[in-house]
Scaffold this motif. Structure first.
Motif, PDB file in Angstrom:
ATOM      1  N   TYR A  86      37.885  29.334  20.655  1.00 42.28           N
ATOM      2  CA  TYR A  86      37.313  29.387  21.993  1.00 42.28           C
ATOM      3  C   TYR A  86      36.991  27.980  22.468  1.00 42.28           C
ATOM      4  CZ  TYR A  86      36.969  34.436  22.391  1.00 42.28           C
ATOM      5  OH  TYR A  86      37.254  35.772  22.523  1.00 42.28           O
ATOM      6  N   ALA A  87      36.691  27.095  21.512  1.00 45.92           N
ATOM      7  CA  ALA A  87      36.566  25.685  21.850  1.00 45.92           C
ATOM      8  C   ALA A  87      37.712  24.962  21.149  1.00 45.92           C
ATOM      9  CB  ALA A  87      35.227  25.147  21.393  1.00 45.92           C
ATOM     10  N   GLN A  88      38.732  24.591  21.931  1.00 41.37           N
ATOM     11  CA  GLN A  88      39.909  23.956  21.341  1.00 41.37           C
ATOM     12  C   GLN A  88      39.910  22.474  21.642  1.00 41.37           C
ATOM     13  OE1 GLN A  88      42.372  26.438  23.655  1.00 41.37           O
ATOM     14  NE2 GLN A  88      43.141  27.644  21.953  1.00 41.37           N
ATOM     15  N   MET A  89      40.390  21.686  20.693  1.00 46.18           N
ATOM     16  CA  MET A  89      40.613  20.263  20.937  1.00 46.18           C
ATOM     17  C   MET A  89      39.350  19.566  21.457  1.00 46.18           C
ATOM     18  SD  MET A  89      43.997  20.191  20.468  1.00 46.18           S
ATOM     19  CE  MET A  89      44.464  18.620  21.157  1.00 46.18           C
ATOM     20  N   VAL A  90      38.208  19.929  20.897  1.00 49.35           N
ATOM     21  CA  VAL A  90      36.978  19.268  21.332  1.00 49.35           C
ATOM     22  C   VAL A  90      36.953  17.863  20.744  1.00 49.35           C
ATOM     23  CG1 VAL A  90      34.471  19.291  21.195  1.00 49.35           C
ATOM     24  CG2 VAL A  90      35.723  21.429  21.478  1.00 49.35           C
ATOM     25  N   LYS A  91      36.808  16.888  21.617  1.00 53.75           N
ATOM     26  CA  LYS A  91      36.782  15.509  21.138  1.00 53.75           C
ATOM     27  C   LYS A  91      35.366  15.135  20.741  1.00 53.75           C
ATOM     28  CE  LYS A  91      40.716  13.381  23.380  1.00 53.75           C
ATOM     29  NZ  LYS A  91      41.340  14.475  24.125  1.00 53.75           N
ATOM     30  N   SER A  92      35.213  14.554  19.585  1.00 55.29           N
ATOM     31  CA  SER A  92      33.900  14.027  19.230  1.00 55.29           C
ATOM     32  C   SER A  92      33.876  12.577  19.707  1.00 55.29           C
ATOM     33  CB  SER A  92      33.665  14.148  17.731  1.00 55.29           C
ATOM     34  OG  SER A  92      34.560  13.323  17.036  1.00 55.29           O
ATOM     35  N   THR A  93      33.063  11.744  19.083  1.00 53.52           N
ATOM     36  CA  THR A  93      32.951  10.363  19.563  1.00 53.52           C
ATOM     37  C   THR A  93      34.259   9.599  19.457  1.00 53.52           C
ATOM     38  OG1 THR A  93      32.223   9.805  17.374  1.00 53.52           O
ATOM     39  CG2 THR A  93      30.523  10.155  19.032  1.00 53.52           C
ATOM     40  N   GLY A  94      35.125  10.068  18.543  1.00 50.01           N
ATOM     41  CA  GLY A  94      36.415   9.428  18.440  1.00 50.01           C
ATOM     42  C   GLY A  94      36.440   8.214  17.535  1.00 50.01           C
ATOM     43  N   GLN A  95      35.294   7.898  16.936  1.00 53.29           N
ATOM     44  CA  GLN A  95      35.260   6.699  16.095  1.00 53.29           C
ATOM     45  C   GLN A  95      35.406   7.013  14.619  1.00 53.29           C
ATOM     46  OE1 GLN A  95      31.609   5.514  17.707  1.00 53.29           O
ATOM     47  NE2 GLN A  95      32.613   4.900  19.596  1.00 53.29           N
ATOM     48  N   GLY A  96      35.542   8.299  14.303  1.00 56.07           N
ATOM     49  CA  GLY A  96      35.623   8.662  12.901  1.00 56.07           C
ATOM     50  C   GLY A  96      34.234   8.741  12.300  1.00 56.07           C
ATOM     51  N   VAL A  97      34.196   9.178  11.053  1.00 61.60           N
ATOM     52  CA  VAL A  97      32.910   9.375  10.400  1.00 61.60           C
ATOM     53  C   VAL A  97      32.381   8.038   9.884  1.00 61.60           C
ATOM     54  CG1 VAL A  97      31.721  10.691   8.624  1.00 61.60           C
ATOM     55  CG2 VAL A  97      33.772  11.633   9.698  1.00 61.60           C
ATOM     56  N   LYS A  98      31.139   7.746  10.204  1.00 62.64           N
ATOM     57  CA  LYS A  98      30.544   6.487   9.736  1.00 62.64           C
ATOM     58  C   LYS A  98      30.227   6.572   8.250  1.00 62.64           C
ATOM     59  CE  LYS A  98      28.296   4.841  13.924  1.00 62.64           C
ATOM     60  NZ  LYS A  98      27.008   4.584  14.587  1.00 62.64           N
ATOM     61  N   THR A  99      30.363   5.472   7.580  1.00 63.75           N
ATOM     62  CA  THR A  99      29.914   5.437   6.191  1.00 63.75           C
ATOM     63  C   THR A  99      28.393   5.280   6.207  1.00 63.75           C
ATOM     64  OG1 THR A  99      30.016   3.040   6.088  1.00 63.75           O
ATOM     65  CG2 THR A  99      32.019   4.253   5.487  1.00 63.75           C
ATOM     66  N   ARG A 100      27.797   5.540   5.065  1.00 66.45           N
ATOM     67  CA  ARG A 100      26.334   5.407   4.961  1.00 66.45           C
ATOM     68  C   ARG A 100      25.882   4.004   5.375  1.00 66.45           C
ATOM     69  NH1 ARG A 100      22.698   9.721   4.281  1.00 66.45           N
ATOM     70  NH2 ARG A 100      24.231  11.382   4.125  1.00 66.45           N
TER      71      ARG A 100
END
Lengths: 330, 250, 111
Positions: A2-16
């Protein structure tokens, strides 16, 4: 979904190491399966991604009323009419719950509605396909709700409290939706020759669009990786699609219907079916607005909103007058 | 003609035709909360339809079902009042029609809850609670929109003026009603008019709407002599599957 | 299905133009066998009376309730998440408030 192709911040997952102390604390809470609540600190990307995702999900429920609503006035018996009406009404309710969940993130329902109507926000591609026969109502319940449930059940565990609570209520209410669809399919598949034909035709038309609901493979997607780290996405698109196919094939066999995929084959090694990918060009076309019903669906929502403006204004004006009169009387 | 059968068709057809009309709003209402509320009203009416028409079919004794009555009669065999079959128009007209009918429906069901016929009494006892809420809600909406903005006021007045000529038919008694009243099965509709007038006058005053003073009314729905052109179109949709695929099970 | 007090949230995306949106209400329902009203979600309504009616139509479709409370969302005051420690942790050490803190010999019987 129902939610397709939702863009997140686009920067990838930050490391700790890249995370600020707040971000790290936030991630710890998510990792510990604590629920994040509206007033808790949250990364801006988390908030924005959630607004997009929950908003799309809500829009899908509302637009999703239309293809099934298309048959309320033509349902073949009084019982079918009531069941279908109750189901489509539930979808309005689910849209409402989801909009409210999005509102806790600081966006108003009217804002979200306007973004839908102007085309800035999307809804699920599946609702841009037409419902042409009564069997389509069966197929939508069986396949479309079946696919939706597959995604929504894990989302009950999502990290955002209001979203999670909405999903819990929705899943509880939706439990009859897929069953009513399958019930229609059983009647059709065991019915007259014409009904059987309708049932097979409905499966033919809804099979690939249903597979598309999960979205293209996201194994490589940075958006998905971030959303999964935040636990606002629980499973991969491919994982859910596989699960859906594995669940649906025996159900189709029981109905005596043929899944329109000549390559469909049980794969002993992976313990699941091998199946053909849907036509992703078509998927992107539909998302861009070129599905069979995009125009009509959006127009129906725009008309409801525009034609309803005087009603919303009128009732609010009355409420204000009433309040003012009460104050004056005191 | 069996008067009880005729009476049950009238009662059931009102619910069916109005329930169908209200269900047309699903997915198109001005705001989500209203969309959901309208569907509840339609669901109540359709549920009542099934009870009334099931009893009508039983009284008829020809082995037909409620579905047969709903989906396989032609327009001239329908016995609903014309008010229920007029098109929805805008939301204001839909809610005005709903209120005008609800107010009648409530009074009628209160009477039917005292019926000498046990089945009628049972159905009415269930329906009267649902309809008490319908009238509560439609009344609030009529008042809110009547006493809202200039535009909402204007639209509600137009709705009332348009629908008013369909009001009188609800209270136009005939020999069927006389027989029902005599047997203590149903109140005579004409006897409900004063109470209805008082309630509606009160509502319209609060809504700042002017009651038309004409007592002219259209007729022909409840005896099937002459429906509006709209009913046929509604039936072509409603009955299409049953007609196109006779004998199929759904 | 919202949480409480969205009014206290940053209005980042909805600052554009003032308009006539129906206010948001928080809905509390007491079920058939419930002892108290529970938050079930939210909805929009022009005033309290309509909020109650809307709550009836939206949140009791499956026979869920016998009583409804509505509160306009902006009127709800809530604890701040950052205050969770100072507000709630001090009670953790007051173990003597719980009956299991005290050992009563079995011979004494139920107490």
């Amino acid at each position: 979904m129902y939610a397709q192709m939702v863009k997140s911040t686009g920067q990838g997952v930050k490391t700790r190491e890249e995370m600020s102390p707040e971000e790290a604390h936030f991630q710890d809470r998510v990792d510990a399966d604590e629920k994040i609540e509206a007033r808790d600190w949250m990364p801006e990307g988390y908030r924005k991604t959630l607004i997009r995702q929950i908003g799309q999900h809500a829009h899908s429920e509302i637009v999703g009323q239309l293809p099934e609503g298309n048959w309320i006035t033509r349902a073949p018996t009084l019982d079918r009419k009531m069941i279908l009406l109750a189901k489509v009404q539930d979808e309005a309710g689910h849209g409402l719950y989801l909009y409210c969940a999005a509102e806790t993130l600081g966006v108003s329902r009217d804002d979200l509605t306007e973004q839908l109507l102007s085309g800035r926000m999307k809804y699920s591609s599946i609702f841009n396909y037409p419902t042409l026969t009564w069997a389509d109502i069966g197929a939508v319940g069986w396949l479309v709700d079946g696919a939706a449930i597959m995604n929504q059940v894990p989302l009950q565990r999502t990290s955002y409290g209001p979203y999670s609570r909405a999903m819990i209520r929705i899943c509880k209410e939706e439990s009859f939706h897929q069953r009513q669809g399958y019930d229609i399919m059983m009647k059709m598949a065991q019915g007259t020759e014409a009904q059987k034909r309708m049932a097979q035709d409905a499966l033919n038309r809804f099979w690939y669009p249903s597979l598309m609901m999960f979205g293209p493979s996201d194994a490589e997607s940075v958006h998905s990786a971030q959303s999964m780290a935040w636990k606002i996405k629980i499973d991969t698109n491919d994982g859910l699609r596989q699960k859906f196919v594995d669940q649906t094939v025996p159900q189709a066999e029981y109905l005596g219907l043929t899944i329109p995929d000549e390559t469909l084959k049980w794969n002993e090694d992976k313990g699941g079916y091998d199946f053909a990918e849907p036509d992703w060009t078509e998927f992107f076309d539909v998302l861009k607005g070129n599905g069979p019903c995009n125009h009509d669906r959006l127009k129906a929502r725009q008309d409801a909103w525009t034609d309803g403006q005087w009603v919303r204004d009128g009732l609010l004006a009355h409420a204000r007058k009433k309040a003012a009169r009460k104050v004056a009387a005191e | 003609m069996n008067a009880l059968h005729e009476f049950l068709l009238r009662t059931g057809d009102n619910c069916l035709i109005l329930g169908h009309r209200v269900s047309e709003w699903c997915g198109h209402a001005p705001v989500l909360e209203e969309d959901i509320a309208l569907a509840n009203t339609a669901l109540d009416l359709l549920g009542q339809t099934k009870l009334w028409l099931t009893y009508a079919a039983e009284v008829e004794g020809k082995g037909r079902s409620a579905d047969d009555l709903a989906f396989l009669r032609d327009a001239w065999d329908f016995r609903n009042v014309l008010l229920t079959e007029v098109p929805n128009g805008d939301f204001g007209r839909t809610m005005m029609r709903q209120y005008l009918f609800d107010q009648y429906h409530l009074l009628m069901l209160q009477g039917l809850a005292q019926s000498s016929d046990e089945t009628v009494r049972g159905i009415a006892a269930k329906a009267v609670k649902e309809v008490a809420y319908h009238v509560d809600r439609s009344r609030d909406t009529v008042v809110g929109l009547g006493d809202g903005t200039d535009e909402s006021h204007r639209r509600m007045q137009e709705a009332l003026d348009y629908l008013w000529p369909y009001v009188g038919e609800m209270f136009a008694s005939d020999t069927v009603d006389a027989e029902m009243a005599e047997g203590g099965i149903s109140p005579d509709p004409a006897s409900l008019r004063d109470a209805w007038d008082a309630a509606v006058a009160d509502t319209m005053a609060e809504a700042t709407l002017a009651l038309p003073d004409s007592r002219f009314h259209h007729k022909g729905g409840r005896d099937g002599r002459m429906h509006t052109e709209h009913l046929g179109h509604m039936l072509t949709q409603m009955q299409w599957l049953q007609r196109a695929y006779p004998g199929a099970t759904w | 299905m919202s949480s409480v007090n969205p009014g206290a949230l940053p209005q980042t995306e909805s600052k554009a133009k003032p308009r006539n949106e129906w206010p948001l209400w928080e809905i509390f329902i007491r079920g058939q066998h419930g002892m108290s009203h529970r938050h079930v979600g939210s909805l929009h309504a022009p005033d309290a009376e309509m909020a109650i009616k809307n709550a009836r139509d939206v949140y009791t479709r499956r026979n869920e309730g016998v009583s409804i409370w509505v509160v306009e969302a902006r009127h709800i005051a809530a604890t701040a998440p950052s205050q969770k420690g100072p507000i709630f942790e001090p009670s953790e050490s007051k173990v003597y408030r719980h009956p299991t803190f005290f050992d009563i010999p079995d011979e004494v019987g139920h107490m």
